[in-house]
Design a protein around this motif. Structure first.
Motif, PDB file in Angstrom:
ATOM      1  N   PRO A 135       1.833 -13.605  -1.108  1.00  0.00           N
ATOM      2  CA  PRO A 135       1.787 -12.887   0.172  1.00  0.00           C
ATOM      3  C   PRO A 135       0.845 -13.573   1.161  1.00  0.00           C
ATOM      4  O   PRO A 135      -0.154 -14.183   0.778  1.00  0.00           O
ATOM      5  CB  PRO A 135       1.255 -11.499  -0.200  1.00  0.00           C
ATOM      6  CG  PRO A 135       1.431 -11.396  -1.677  1.00  0.00           C
ATOM      7  CD  PRO A 135       1.327 -12.776  -2.222  1.00  0.00           C
ATOM      8  N   ASP A 136       1.160 -13.460   2.429  1.00  0.00           N
ATOM      9  CA  ASP A 136       0.285 -13.991   3.471  1.00  0.00           C
ATOM     10  C   ASP A 136      -0.845 -13.010   3.763  1.00  0.00           C
ATOM     11  O   ASP A 136      -0.720 -11.802   3.556  1.00  0.00           O
ATOM     12  CB  ASP A 136       1.087 -14.244   4.762  1.00  0.00           C
ATOM     13  CG  ASP A 136       2.130 -15.336   4.597  1.00  0.00           C
ATOM     14  OD1 ASP A 136       1.825 -16.335   3.917  1.00  0.00           O
ATOM     15  OD2 ASP A 136       3.240 -15.192   5.160  1.00  0.00           O
ATOM     16  N   CYS A 141      -8.792 -11.293   4.108  1.00  0.00           N
ATOM     17  CA  CYS A 141      -9.206  -9.915   3.815  1.00  0.00           C
ATOM     18  C   CYS A 141     -10.568  -9.870   3.147  1.00  0.00           C
ATOM     19  O   CYS A 141     -11.090 -10.874   2.671  1.00  0.00           O
ATOM     20  CB  CYS A 141      -8.185  -9.246   2.889  1.00  0.00           C
ATOM     21  SG  CYS A 141      -6.548  -8.989   3.630  1.00  0.00           S
ATOM     22  N   ASP A 145      -9.964  -4.047   2.012  1.00  0.00           N
ATOM     23  CA  ASP A 145      -8.585  -4.073   2.510  1.00  0.00           C
ATOM     24  C   ASP A 145      -7.552  -4.006   1.391  1.00  0.00           C
ATOM     25  O   ASP A 145      -6.359  -3.838   1.653  1.00  0.00           O
ATOM     26  CB  ASP A 145      -8.350  -5.357   3.321  1.00  0.00           C
ATOM     27  CG  ASP A 145      -9.286  -5.472   4.506  1.00  0.00           C
ATOM     28  OD1 ASP A 145      -9.457  -4.462   5.213  1.00  0.00           O
ATOM     29  OD2 ASP A 145      -9.849  -6.562   4.713  1.00  0.00           O
ATOM     30  N   THR A 148      -4.347  -1.811   0.273  1.00  0.00           N
ATOM     31  CA  THR A 148      -3.534  -1.304   1.374  1.00  0.00           C
ATOM     32  C   THR A 148      -2.847  -2.418   2.167  1.00  0.00           C
ATOM     33  O   THR A 148      -1.830  -2.178   2.820  1.00  0.00           O
ATOM     34  CB  THR A 148      -4.396  -0.458   2.332  1.00  0.00           C
ATOM     35  OG1 THR A 148      -5.518  -1.245   2.763  1.00  0.00           O
ATOM     36  CG2 THR A 148      -4.904   0.796   1.631  1.00  0.00           C
ATOM     37  N   VAL A 149      -3.391  -3.631   2.109  1.00  0.00           N
ATOM     38  CA  VAL A 149      -2.811  -4.738   2.859  1.00  0.00           C
ATOM     39  C   VAL A 149      -1.510  -5.246   2.239  1.00  0.00           C
ATOM     40  O   VAL A 149      -0.710  -5.899   2.912  1.00  0.00           O
ATOM     41  CB  VAL A 149      -3.835  -5.896   2.974  1.00  0.00           C
ATOM     42  CG1 VAL A 149      -4.036  -6.586   1.621  1.00  0.00           C
ATOM     43  CG2 VAL A 149      -3.408  -6.903   4.028  1.00  0.00           C
ATOM     44  N   PHE A 150      -1.268  -4.936   0.981  1.00  0.00           N
ATOM     45  CA  PHE A 150      -0.079  -5.454   0.301  1.00  0.00           C
ATOM     46  C   PHE A 150       1.192  -4.863   0.905  1.00  0.00           C
ATOM     47  O   PHE A 150       1.280  -3.654   1.151  1.00  0.00           O
ATOM     48  CB  PHE A 150      -0.110  -5.130  -1.201  1.00  0.00           C
ATOM     49  CG  PHE A 150      -1.272  -5.733  -1.940  1.00  0.00           C
ATOM     50  CD1 PHE A 150      -1.863  -6.909  -1.516  1.00  0.00           C
ATOM     51  CD2 PHE A 150      -1.785  -5.103  -3.068  1.00  0.00           C
ATOM     52  CE1 PHE A 150      -2.936  -7.453  -2.193  1.00  0.00           C
ATOM     53  CE2 PHE A 150      -2.856  -5.643  -3.749  1.00  0.00           C
ATOM     54  CZ  PHE A 150      -3.436  -6.817  -3.309  1.00  0.00           C
ATOM     55  N   LYS A 151       2.176  -5.715   1.101  1.00  0.00           N
ATOM     56  CA  LYS A 151       3.470  -5.278   1.615  1.00  0.00           C
ATOM     57  C   LYS A 151       4.522  -5.193   0.512  1.00  0.00           C
ATOM     58  O   LYS A 151       5.652  -4.773   0.753  1.00  0.00           O
ATOM     59  CB  LYS A 151       3.940  -6.233   2.706  1.00  0.00           C
ATOM     60  CG  LYS A 151       3.018  -6.261   3.918  1.00  0.00           C
ATOM     61  CD  LYS A 151       3.499  -7.250   4.966  1.00  0.00           C
ATOM     62  CE  LYS A 151       2.555  -7.271   6.168  1.00  0.00           C
ATOM     63  NZ  LYS A 151       2.984  -8.250   7.204  1.00  0.00           N
ATOM     64  N   THR A 152       4.151  -5.604  -0.686  1.00  0.00           N
ATOM     65  CA  THR A 152       5.033  -5.504  -1.851  1.00  0.00           C
ATOM     66  C   THR A 152       4.304  -4.742  -2.951  1.00  0.00           C
ATOM     67  O   THR A 152       3.070  -4.681  -2.960  1.00  0.00           O
ATOM     68  CB  THR A 152       5.434  -6.904  -2.368  1.00  0.00           C
ATOM     69  OG1 THR A 152       4.245  -7.652  -2.684  1.00  0.00           O
ATOM     70  CG2 THR A 152       6.240  -7.659  -1.318  1.00  0.00           C
ATOM     71  N   ASN A 200       3.969 -10.217  -7.346  1.00  0.00           N
ATOM     72  CA  ASN A 200       4.967 -11.277  -7.564  1.00  0.00           C
ATOM     73  C   ASN A 200       5.150 -11.598  -9.044  1.00  0.00           C
ATOM     74  O   ASN A 200       5.032 -12.744  -9.473  1.00  0.00           O
ATOM     75  CB  ASN A 200       4.592 -12.555  -6.799  1.00  0.00           C
ATOM     76  CG  ASN A 200       4.704 -12.392  -5.299  1.00  0.00           C
ATOM     77  OD1 ASN A 200       4.759 -11.279  -4.800  1.00  0.00           O
ATOM     78  ND2 ASN A 200       4.730 -13.492  -4.578  1.00  0.00           N
TER      79      ASN A 200
END
Length: 227
Positions: A135-136, A141, A145, A148-152, A200
């Motif tokens: 992830p980008d 971070c 963070d 909560t920053v994870f999108k997956t 991932n």
């Protein structure tokens, strides 16, 4: 991967003779395992970034001479010599690699296809490839963070370390571990825990800052050295 051994004991001339008399097969590798590791040492700073890469081999792991990592699009290379390699031969599982690849100029590792070239002491080579994805934004971070920053989706695990920084346990947190004393009851030399989020398919690890358990029966190695 933190439980991999740091070094092997030298056996000098006897083993040098043993290596070359017994290792007649060409090296072969069929599988590569990589981990992108973001290590948050405390709550206020961005993480340290490292890459762990290990290849499975069919030949004698003690014959390992070097491991080269090449990003195919940019041509960037990392090379790990024999003295820095972790060589693991356990229950018919043979692995060679390193947990300490670091990015160039404190940047991120480029995504995409990598080739891993393994060479033994007889200068014979084999190679295996993998595609690195992560992830980008994690490198910018701080610990607060995460996650909560994870999108997956991420999987939450826990690591337990001793006062000598030895990994005692890694996995899902048992439901009966409600306090530090519960952990110390099972691991008498447990010193701290670290929450770990994996993403991932376990190829990305985010290690949160250590939380001391308040174990009064053991002294942290770093504290003993200071005293």
């Amino acid at each position: 991967m933190s439980s991999f051994p740091k070094r092997l004991s030298p056996f000098f001339l006897f083993l040098i003779v043993f290596f070359f008399s017994c290792a007649n097969d060409n090296p072969e590798s069929s599988f590569v395992d990589y981990r992108v590791v973001y290590d948050f040492s405390d709550n206020e700073v961005s993480p340290e970034l490292k890459l762990s890469v290990f290849v499975s081999v069919e030949s004698n792991v003690r014959m390992g001479s070097s491991l080269k990592l090449i990003h195919e699009d940019s041509g960037l290379e990392w090379k790990c010599s024999s003295r820095c390699l972790n060589k693991i031969d356990m229950n018919s599982n043979k692995w060679i690699g390193s947990t300490n690849f670091i990015p160039v100029k404190n940047d991120s590792f480029p995504k995409g296809n990598y080739k891993v070239i393994y060479e033994d002491m007889a200068e014979r080579e084999c190679d295996v490839s993998f595609n690195m994805l992560y992830p980008d934004g994690i490198l910018e971070c701080t610990a607060k963070d995460i996650p909560t920053v994870f999108k997956t989706p991420a999987v939450k695990k826990i690591a337990v370390y001793s006062n000598e920084d030895v990994l005692l346990y890694f996995g899902e947190e048992p439901s009966h571990w409600r306090t530090g004393e519960d952990i110390i009851m099972e691991y008498k030399n447990a010193w701290c825990t670290r929450t770990c989020y994996t993403l991932n398919k376990d190829s990305v690890y985010c290690l949160m800052p250590p939380v001391e358990l308040g174990n009064k029966n053991y002294v942290k190695e770093s504290n003993r050295e200071e005293n």
